[in-house]
Design a protein around this motif. Sequence first.
Motif, PDB file in Angstrom:
ATOM      1  N   SER A 185     -16.980  -6.076  -3.650  1.00 17.18           N
ATOM      2  CA  SER A 185     -15.990  -6.209  -4.711  1.00 17.18           C
ATOM      3  C   SER A 185     -14.807  -7.045  -4.239  1.00 17.18           C
ATOM      4  CB  SER A 185     -15.494  -4.832  -5.155  1.00 17.18           C
ATOM      5  OG  SER A 185     -14.690  -4.245  -4.141  1.00 17.18           O
ATOM      6  N   GLU A 186     -14.040  -7.542  -5.203  1.00 14.38           N
ATOM      7  CA  GLU A 186     -12.864  -8.349  -4.866  1.00 14.38           C
ATOM      8  C   GLU A 186     -11.908  -7.567  -3.974  1.00 14.38           C
ATOM      9  OE1 GLU A 186      -9.090  -9.778  -7.430  1.00 14.38           O
ATOM     10  OE2 GLU A 186     -10.973 -10.738  -8.034  1.00 14.38           O
ATOM     11  N   GLU A 187     -11.687  -6.307  -4.305  1.00  8.78           N
ATOM     12  CA  GLU A 187     -10.769  -5.490  -3.511  1.00  8.78           C
ATOM     13  C   GLU A 187     -11.318  -5.263  -2.101  1.00  8.78           C
ATOM     14  OE1 GLU A 187      -7.391  -3.862  -2.482  1.00  8.78           O
ATOM     15  OE2 GLU A 187      -7.757  -4.729  -4.473  1.00  8.78           O
ATOM     16  N   ALA A 188     -12.640  -5.062  -1.998  1.00 10.44           N
ATOM     17  CA  ALA A 188     -13.248  -4.867  -0.680  1.00 10.44           C
ATOM     18  C   ALA A 188     -13.135  -6.138   0.159  1.00 10.44           C
ATOM     19  CB  ALA A 188     -14.712  -4.465  -0.836  1.00 10.44           C
ATOM     20  N   LEU A 189     -13.360  -7.298  -0.475  1.00 11.26           N
ATOM     21  CA  LEU A 189     -13.250  -8.560   0.252  1.00 11.26           C
ATOM     22  C   LEU A 189     -11.816  -8.790   0.710  1.00 11.26           C
ATOM     23  CD1 LEU A 189     -14.572 -11.125   1.268  1.00 11.26           C
ATOM     24  CD2 LEU A 189     -14.192 -12.161  -0.983  1.00 11.26           C
ATOM     25  N   ARG A 190     -10.859  -8.464  -0.147  1.00 12.66           N
ATOM     26  CA  ARG A 190      -9.450  -8.603   0.233  1.00 12.66           C
ATOM     27  C   ARG A 190      -9.138  -7.711   1.438  1.00 12.66           C
ATOM     28  NH1 ARG A 190      -7.475  -7.485  -4.256  1.00 12.66           N
ATOM     29  NH2 ARG A 190      -6.974  -9.573  -5.022  1.00 12.66           N
ATOM     30  N   SER A 191      -9.672  -6.508   1.422  1.00 14.72           N
ATOM     31  CA  SER A 191      -9.453  -5.585   2.535  1.00 14.72           C
ATOM     32  C   SER A 191     -10.070  -6.124   3.827  1.00 14.72           C
ATOM     33  CB  SER A 191     -10.053  -4.215   2.198  1.00 14.72           C
ATOM     34  OG  SER A 191      -9.912  -3.320   3.282  1.00 14.72           O
ATOM     35  N   THR A 250     -28.144   1.650  -7.948  1.00 17.30           N
ATOM     36  CA  THR A 250     -26.994   1.439  -7.079  1.00 17.30           C
ATOM     37  C   THR A 250     -26.959   2.471  -5.967  1.00 17.30           C
ATOM     38  OG1 THR A 250     -25.763   0.617  -8.971  1.00 17.30           O
ATOM     39  CG2 THR A 250     -24.486   1.204  -7.012  1.00 17.30           C
ATOM     40  N   ARG A 251     -26.607   2.014  -4.777  1.00 20.96           N
ATOM     41  CA  ARG A 251     -26.412   2.910  -3.647  1.00 20.96           C
ATOM     42  C   ARG A 251     -25.096   2.541  -2.982  1.00 20.96           C
ATOM     43  NH1 ARG A 251     -30.119   4.596  -5.946  1.00 20.96           N
ATOM     44  NH2 ARG A 251     -32.145   5.328  -5.189  1.00 20.96           N
ATOM     45  N   GLN A 252     -24.148   3.449  -2.929  1.00 18.97           N
ATOM     46  CA  GLN A 252     -22.887   3.184  -2.237  1.00 18.97           C
ATOM     47  C   GLN A 252     -23.122   3.265  -0.739  1.00 18.97           C
ATOM     48  OE1 GLN A 252     -19.970   2.421  -3.751  1.00 18.97           O
ATOM     49  NE2 GLN A 252     -19.098   2.010  -1.752  1.00 18.97           N
ATOM     50  N   ILE A 253     -22.603   2.316  -0.002  1.00 20.41           N
ATOM     51  CA  ILE A 253     -22.780   2.296   1.444  1.00 20.41           C
ATOM     52  C   ILE A 253     -22.003   3.438   2.076  1.00 20.41           C
ATOM     53  CG2 ILE A 253     -22.255   0.989   3.540  1.00 20.41           C
ATOM     54  CD1 ILE A 253     -22.747  -1.517   1.962  1.00 20.41           C
ATOM     55  N   LYS A 254     -22.658   4.173   2.930  1.00 21.01           N
ATOM     56  CA  LYS A 254     -22.015   5.243   3.684  1.00 21.01           C
ATOM     57  C   LYS A 254     -21.677   4.722   5.073  1.00 21.01           C
ATOM     58  CE  LYS A 254     -22.762   8.269   0.384  1.00 21.01           C
ATOM     59  NZ  LYS A 254     -21.687   8.831  -0.412  1.00 21.01           N
ATOM     60  N   HIS A 255     -20.408   4.757   5.413  1.00 15.37           N
ATOM     61  CA  HIS A 255     -20.011   4.274   6.730  1.00 15.37           C
ATOM     62  C   HIS A 255     -20.466   5.266   7.787  1.00 15.37           C
ATOM     63  CE1 HIS A 255     -17.907   2.055   9.692  1.00 15.37           C
ATOM     64  NE2 HIS A 255     -17.084   3.039   9.979  1.00 15.37           N
ATOM     65  N   GLN A 256     -21.051   4.756   8.879  1.00 20.68           N
ATOM     66  CA  GLN A 256     -21.554   5.599   9.937  1.00 20.68           C
ATOM     67  C   GLN A 256     -20.868   5.229  11.237  1.00 20.68           C
ATOM     68  OE1 GLN A 256     -25.776   5.123   9.991  1.00 20.68           O
ATOM     69  NE2 GLN A 256     -26.042   5.782   7.888  1.00 20.68           N
ATOM     70  N   THR A 257     -20.896   6.145  12.174  1.00 20.83           N
ATOM     71  CA  THR A 257     -20.242   5.902  13.452  1.00 20.83           C
ATOM     72  C   THR A 257     -21.198   5.310  14.467  1.00 20.83           C
ATOM     73  OG1 THR A 257     -20.732   8.176  14.116  1.00 20.83           O
ATOM     74  CG2 THR A 257     -18.603   7.762  13.075  1.00 20.83           C
ATOM     75  N   SER A 258     -22.515   5.389  14.208  1.00 24.09           N
ATOM     76  CA  SER A 258     -23.474   4.840  15.161  1.00 24.09           C
ATOM     77  C   SER A 258     -23.484   3.332  15.084  1.00 24.09           C
ATOM     78  CB  SER A 258     -24.880   5.375  14.851  1.00 24.09           C
ATOM     79  OG  SER A 258     -25.258   5.023  13.544  1.00 24.09           O
ATOM     80  N   LYS A 259     -23.886   2.676  16.162  1.00 23.50           N
ATOM     81  CA  LYS A 259     -23.910   1.224  16.215  1.00 23.50           C
ATOM     82  C   LYS A 259     -25.204   0.710  15.609  1.00 23.50           C
ATOM     83  CE  LYS A 259     -20.986   0.803  20.301  1.00 23.50           C
ATOM     84  NZ  LYS A 259     -20.877   0.253  21.663  1.00 23.50           N
ATOM     85  N   ALA A 288     -14.705   0.480   1.462  1.00 18.29           N
ATOM     86  CA  ALA A 288     -14.918   0.980   0.102  1.00 18.29           C
ATOM     87  C   ALA A 288     -15.067  -0.191  -0.861  1.00 18.29           C
ATOM     88  CB  ALA A 288     -13.739   1.855  -0.324  1.00 18.29           C
ATOM     89  N   GLY A 289     -16.038  -0.103  -1.759  1.00 22.11           N
ATOM     90  CA  GLY A 289     -16.269  -1.182  -2.714  1.00 22.11           C
ATOM     91  C   GLY A 289     -17.426  -2.079  -2.337  1.00 22.11           C
ATOM     92  N   VAL A 290     -18.108  -1.757  -1.236  1.00 20.65           N
ATOM     93  CA  VAL A 290     -19.316  -2.487  -0.840  1.00 20.65           C
ATOM     94  C   VAL A 290     -20.515  -1.642  -1.252  1.00 20.65           C
ATOM     95  CG1 VAL A 290     -20.604  -3.509   1.067  1.00 20.65           C
ATOM     96  CG2 VAL A 290     -18.104  -3.508   1.118  1.00 20.65           C
ATOM     97  N   ARG A 291     -21.455  -2.245  -1.947  1.00 22.56           N
ATOM     98  CA  ARG A 291     -22.592  -1.479  -2.448  1.00 22.56           C
ATOM     99  C   ARG A 291     -23.853  -2.336  -2.472  1.00 22.56           C
ATOM    100  NH1 ARG A 291     -19.982  -3.459  -7.049  1.00 22.56           N
ATOM    101  NH2 ARG A 291     -21.328  -4.007  -8.821  1.00 22.56           N
ATOM    102  N   VAL A 292     -24.994  -1.675  -2.608  1.00 18.71           N
ATOM    103  CA  VAL A 292     -26.276  -2.354  -2.732  1.00 18.71           C
ATOM    104  C   VAL A 292     -26.862  -2.037  -4.096  1.00 18.71           C
ATOM    105  CG1 VAL A 292     -28.647  -2.481  -1.867  1.00 18.71           C
ATOM    106  CG2 VAL A 292     -26.738  -2.323  -0.263  1.00 18.71           C
ATOM    107  N   GLU A 293     -27.391  -3.055  -4.771  1.00 18.74           N
ATOM    108  CA  GLU A 293     -28.036  -2.835  -6.060  1.00 18.74           C
ATOM    109  C   GLU A 293     -29.400  -3.510  -6.082  1.00 18.74           C
ATOM    110  OE1 GLU A 293     -25.828  -3.569  -9.552  1.00 18.74           O
ATOM    111  OE2 GLU A 293     -24.174  -2.251  -9.003  1.00 18.74           O
TER     112      GLU A 293
END
Length: 243
Positions: free
Chosen positions: A137-143, A4-13, A56-61
């Motif tokens: 995740s369900e919560e991430a999709l709701r967001s 599992t790798r949690q996605i890190k949000h970045q500011t670059s495009k 938050a709640g988006v990940r790659v496996e």
Amino acid sequence: MAITRQIKHQTSKPNSNTRTDMSRSLQPTAYVTLAGKTFLFAGIPETEIFALLGTAGVRVEHYEKDQIIFDRSDPDRALGIILYGTCVVTKESENDRMPMSVLKQTDLFGAASLFHDEEAYVARVTAGESTWVLLISEEALRSMMQRDFRVTENYLRYLTARIRFLSERLDGFLPQSVEERVLNHIKTRAENGLYESEWSVTQLADALRISRTTLYRAMDKLVSEGKIERHGRAFRLSKGENE
């Protein structure tokens, strides 16, 4: 065990030229283009998809061949997007196993695990090879839906399409000859009149609940009647059947 790798949000495009080889890169820029090809992000610019994937709640496996991703008894309440590889969907029981479909790159699964109170998932999803999956995740999709109504609209459009597809599949349970069942199976899966089956003859016969011999006989009859053309695992509908 899944890697599992949690996605890190970045500011670059995101850069559309970034490699999409999941065995080499796990950065959002590597799969934002693939995500944009799915129903969920249709019509949304890549820069905005990039921002949504930072939720938050988006990940790659990563899953190895034959590793179970979703199971009836142990569902992950998440929507999956195949980034690389394939997934096999089956219905399982104590004494039987029925193939349902083979999912490929950018295909999705897991919608039936979301937004309900049931504990069991509806099927088993297994990696058909070394496979990388983006899980929302369900919560991430709701967001995401709250942040961008286009995500909500795309999700509802997808569910409507699935309802129509399943309704057409139910036609196959009405009284039909074997030939009609085989033809209906091909019609509901064909794209532009062409159906390239991922299954062997044995698997296709199992899915239709008939013997291999009966399946061969039905296919031969459909060919002789000019309703289909068959080339190995590929089937092309005649013009009349494709209308």
